[in-house]
Design an enzyme around this catalytic site. Structure first.
Site, PDB file in Angstrom:
ATOM      1  N   ARG A  65      26.703  75.951   7.093  1.00 22.23           N
ATOM      2  CA  ARG A  65      27.478  76.952   6.801  1.00 22.23           C
ATOM      3  C   ARG A  65      26.616  77.883   8.401  1.00 22.23           C
ATOM      4  O   ARG A  65      27.475  78.517   9.256  1.00 22.23           O
ATOM      5  CB  ARG A  65      26.383  78.030   6.188  1.00 22.23           C
ATOM      6  N   THR A  66      25.333  77.967   8.606  1.00 17.45           N
ATOM      7  CA  THR A  66      25.002  77.916  11.022  1.00 17.45           C
ATOM      8  C   THR A  66      25.834  77.296  11.227  1.00 17.45           C
ATOM      9  O   THR A  66      26.472  77.426  11.957  1.00 17.45           O
ATOM     10  CB  THR A  66      23.708  78.045  10.773  1.00 17.45           C
ATOM     11  N   LYS A 117      16.037  57.316  14.906  1.00 17.57           N
ATOM     12  CA  LYS A 117      15.404  55.851  15.498  1.00 17.57           C
ATOM     13  C   LYS A 117      13.957  55.723  16.059  1.00 17.57           C
ATOM     14  O   LYS A 117      13.260  55.133  16.735  1.00 17.57           O
ATOM     15  CB  LYS A 117      16.082  54.940  16.052  1.00 17.57           C
ATOM     16  N   ARG A 140      18.776  73.459  15.820  1.00 20.43           N
ATOM     17  CA  ARG A 140      18.025  73.901  14.627  1.00 20.43           C
ATOM     18  C   ARG A 140      17.067  72.800  14.999  1.00 20.43           C
ATOM     19  O   ARG A 140      17.597  71.668  14.715  1.00 20.43           O
ATOM     20  CB  ARG A 140      18.900  74.353  13.771  1.00 20.43           C
TER      21      ARG A 140
END
Lengths: 308, 308, 308
Positions: B59-60, B87, B109
């Site tokens: 949503r963000t 990795k 984020r």
């Protein structure tokens, strides 16, 4: 303007020296463009680019996505994981289905060697190979060449060592085709188990110190953990001790040698952190930057005849 | 026009009252813009925005994506799950790699507190913190403030209670920094185990009825199921009984108090359904709407000096 | 220009013959548009399209994405997997949250029948049902009809057999509503266990040879492996033997009968490879092509009153 007469970019194998130089020259222009404040061209406006990735490679996908969008293309990413591919659809059925949506170019990444060529033979649009199995990864070799040329002023006569898992690397595969075409003196360096069956007549070394002796460019490859263990007999640290590029070891190369790596790096494994972070020697981030420029050149050149 | 002199938006911590008011005023304009039929500005045309999400937050991410596209930016989403991050690449290597593609702004984020600041120190573009660990989530606090100001006409002197898992919430973290700067009378309410170590001098309550007594704004936080169980000694229903906002309990607040929640809601846990759905009292959807407006303001303001 | 007066496209159920013909005629124009070199219209410029997929369907999502982008819309894909939906948010809360971001159209795929209608009743934007449970998949039926009309010149009086798992197929559900409205003579063919409870008064066959006898269009449905096993008593190969469309069996149909399939195909299960690949008979890729055209028509028509 361009002498590039190919409909697809499937591998370096099919390109002439002139084809390669054309792409590098065009990419040079896009590299300058990408340093502008506004980076938006419209020559691909109304053209549709599909990025069809059957293998995860977020960074390569991202580079192609940014390249296409900066040229004004409509870009859509097809993530094959979780798609009809997993419902048992064949590669060609997936490709023909997507081709029916009338894209102008497909960028394909697949785990099987030859997949992009197979698709190119079936569809009506241009196809770019973004990596097929242990085959080719032509835009990587082009961005490597462009980075070398920018850093060293030339490729002709340049001494280049590609080091690491040559056997399984499509990056090595494409570089081993490209660099000799431009006159570089190429050599390969790997543990015996990771040398290729066919070294294409190139000097092959199993000792890293010997292999990079006097070279202008040290190109390290990413090593897979599981292959690392198989490639040296002994504990994991042995790999770094014998095949990791350290500052000490780099002294064997030419005094102004540059270091390259296709990323993502395993710091402390195939490359020591102080080497990776040495802004004078490391060209690793410039490789990434040239990646977008090369992909813009490829997308532009391959769609020219569709835009008239 | 704007007095906003920061290169990044890493947290409310670094903003002055004027900075915050500038962003709210700009966002107010975008809120009106977003109610038009055609919502397309071109001021970020040719600029590239990367949304780099190491944690899932659809949503963000979505809100930032819509914000950037409505401003005309080239937007590309980098999903770190399944990428080179997995990795073993370091955060900074990933950030520098993406920065080499010459974006103008990165929205980040990450699960670790300080991640966005660490990236901002390394890259050449503007960085927006879209939530870092238990640190800050500045655009959330800005959208909360904008929603309050629109609903109550002011923030100065407003009595606000933030209720729930204050300890682990970056939403609370940013609001606890922002609201006092604008003169709100803030208090926090939580089970003892979910109060923060540092309550920043704010009145703290462990009883919800007492905590919301007479307030103008009740801001409920999302509770994680596992923390809910740890926060009260007893069965799950106990949490709702003691810390859930019901219509009955809401009578303790001011008669025209509004209810806020950053979403997604756990109906029947921290908030009763009839409270969530009360259009007069609930400002929850307006928060979402203001989220796009605030993010447009932030993207616009941070890229101004790059566009000249 | 258009007589289409609906705010949403939730199912064929709600459409008149005229509505359907309007959409087909508009889509015909977009099919021609999509064969141009530059495929970029701007009529949806500044409008925002959200593709909200609670079920994986990469190909349908992709088709809607391409359709929206070719019309100039801002398109954003909301992948519900890994989103707040998984954090326990209700469908309506998710829909209202996304609606607060002020999209102009939502395209919804959901595993529950009626989901799109439920969302449409709650939000302020136009809603397109991209498949709901075992309910409807109206754009699929529209693209099927458009493909038939292009291949056979008409739909009125056309003999069409839909064959396979009718019971669980929303593709069948929408086609069984659409084709009779346009005057086709429709029949359904399935193993007894896969016939629907309500065959809507259509002739139903359990023998494929009888079912396709003399028809102009054979529409095969995709069969799920687990349902295949349940639908015939015996080993897996039995399904193909009894319900797979082979070249031999196709001779029972009209001499110029065409073959359709919504994809992805299970070659060797519900359809033999030589039938799928017969360019004269198979209209499967044209279905995909018409899919983009139909979705462009739907997006255009549903947003007309928002663009003035």
């Amino acid at each position: 303007m361009s002498s590039f007469a190919h409909r697809h970019l499937l591998g370096i194998e099919h390109l002439t020296r002139d084809d390669i130089l054309t792409l590098l020259d065009e990419a040079e222009g896009w590299a300058a463009f990408n340093r502008r404040a506004r980076k938006q061209d419209q020559r691909l406006a109304g053209l549709t680019q599909f990025n069809i990735f059957f293998e995860n490679s977020t960074r390569t996908l991202f580079s192609f996505e940014v390249a296409g969008k900066r040229l004004g293309a409509i870009v859509a990413n097809f993530h094959a994981a979780g798609s009809s591919v997993q419902k048992g659809e064949t590669l060609i059925d997936t490709a023909l289905t997507l081709d029916a949506m009338r894209p102008d170019v497909m960028v394909i990444r697949h785990s099987e060697t030859g997949a992009a060529a197979e698709v190119a033979a079936a569809v009506g649009c241009a196809v770019v190979n973004a990596g097929d199995g242990t085959g080719e990864h032509p835009t990587q070799a082009l961005l490597d060449a462009l980075t070398m040329r920018r850093r060293k002023g030339r490729i002709e006569g340049l001494k280049v060592a590609i080091c690491g898992d040559i056997r399984h690397s499509r990056v090595a595969g494409s570089n081993m085709r490209l660099l000799p075409k431009l006159g570089a003196e190429l050599r390969i360096v790997a543990p015996p188990a990771l040398l290729p069956d066919d070294s294409r007549g190139l000097p092959a070394f199993t000792d890293l110190d010997e292999g990079i002796d006097g070279v202008d460019v040290v190109m390290m490859l990413r090593i897979q953990r599981e292959r690392m263990e198989a490639s040296v007999s002994g504990p994991l640290d042995d790999f770094h001790a014998r095949y990791g590029l350290t500052r000490d070891r780099l002294r064997r190369a030419a005094p102004d040698a540059i270091v390259m790596h296709p990323g993502p790096m395993n710091r402390g494994v195939e490359i020591a952190s102080d080497v990776a972070d040495d802004r004078d020697r490391s060209a690793i981030l410039e490789q990434v930057e040239m990646g977008v420029a090369v992909r813009m050149a490829v997308l532009d050149v391959l769609t020219r005849d569709r835009r008239d």
